[in-house]
Motif scaffolding. Structure first.
Motif, short mmCIF file in Angstrom:
data_model
loop_
_atom_site.label_atom_id
_atom_site.label_comp_id
_atom_site.label_asym_id
_atom_site.label_seq_id
_atom_site.Cartn_x
_atom_site.Cartn_y
_atom_site.Cartn_z
N THR A 45 23.63 60.17 34.59
CA THR A 45 24.18 60.85 33.46
C THR A 45 23.91 59.94 32.19
O THR A 45 24.22 58.77 32.18
N LEU B 212 24.93 59.21 28.70
CA LEU B 212 26.41 59.23 27.99
C LEU B 212 26.02 59.48 26.69
O LEU B 212 26.78 60.37 25.91
N ASP B 213 25.08 58.68 26.12
CA ASP B 213 24.80 59.00 24.79
C ASP B 213 23.64 58.18 24.20
O ASP B 213 23.34 57.30 24.94
N ILE B 214 23.32 58.16 22.78
CA ILE B 214 22.25 57.23 22.34
C ILE B 214 23.32 55.99 22.05
O ILE B 214 23.89 56.21 20.92
N ASP B 215 22.94 54.82 22.44
CA ASP B 215 23.80 53.57 22.35
C ASP B 215 23.43 53.26 21.02
O ASP B 215 24.34 52.75 20.40
N HIS B 216 22.34 52.76 20.62
CA HIS B 216 21.91 52.25 19.65
C HIS B 216 20.49 52.46 19.29
O HIS B 216 19.66 52.77 20.06
N SER C 161 27.79 49.28 12.88
CA SER C 161 28.28 50.71 13.31
C SER C 161 29.28 51.43 12.39
O SER C 161 29.54 50.51 11.51
N THR D 8 29.97 55.91 16.52
CA THR D 8 29.45 56.80 17.09
C THR D 8 27.97 56.62 16.63
O THR D 8 26.99 57.35 17.05
N LEU E 213 19.84 54.25 25.35
CA LEU E 213 20.66 55.34 25.91
C LEU E 213 21.89 54.92 26.86
O LEU E 213 21.27 53.80 27.63
N ARG E 214 22.76 54.89 26.78
CA ARG E 214 24.12 54.24 27.38
C ARG E 214 24.35 55.13 28.76
O ARG E 214 24.31 56.39 28.71
#
Length: 138
Positions: A8, A10-14, A54, A59, A78-79
């Motif tokens: 999975t 999780l989200d775009i980390d940076h 950040s 986010t 991507l985290r």
């Protein structure tokens, strides 16, 4: 089999952003976008690495890399969890046309690779101890 199947994102980390003057960029991103340094990652910038900025909710994160006169490209990070990082590492290593580089960032691990057009991606985890324990055993 699909690479990353069963893991999975999780989200775009940076997102990596290349700037000519990191101090000036830090001020601009604070003034215009309200982004401020991530305290626990500021050591990277002191050691010649990126300055992570950040928003208060964490986010949106940009990693500012100071580079003059270079080709600037974005890198999407991507985290994932530590367990999924290990699965990504295993699965990406089976792709014959994909060059993957692993990096230990002291508080995070990352896998770097590019798509066929040269767009660069990073799979990253902050579950450093989980990954380090498995890598040490190999």
């Amino acid at each position: 089999m699909t690479i990353g199947d069963g893991t999975t994102l999780l989200d775009i980390d940076h997102v990596h952003v290349f700037v000519a003057d990191c101090a000036a960029a830090r001020q601009w991103y604070a003034r215009v976008l309200g982004l401020t340094p991530v305290p626990e990652l500021e050591f990277w910038a002191r050691e010649g690495g990126p300055l992570a900025l950040s928003n208060p909710a964490r986010t949106v994160t940009l990693a500012l890399f100071e580079q003059s006169e270079s080709v600037h490209r974005a890198i999407v990070a991507l985290r994932v969890s530590g367990a999924d990082f290990l699965a990504w590492q295993r699965d990406l290593s089976t792709a014959p046309d994909l060059a993957v580089r692993r990096a230990d960032h002291a508080v995070a691990w990352s896998l770097y690779f590019a798509d066929p057009d040269g767009n660069r991606f990073e799979i990253t985890t902050y579950d450093h101890a989980t990954v380090a324990a498995v890598i040490a055993d190999n």
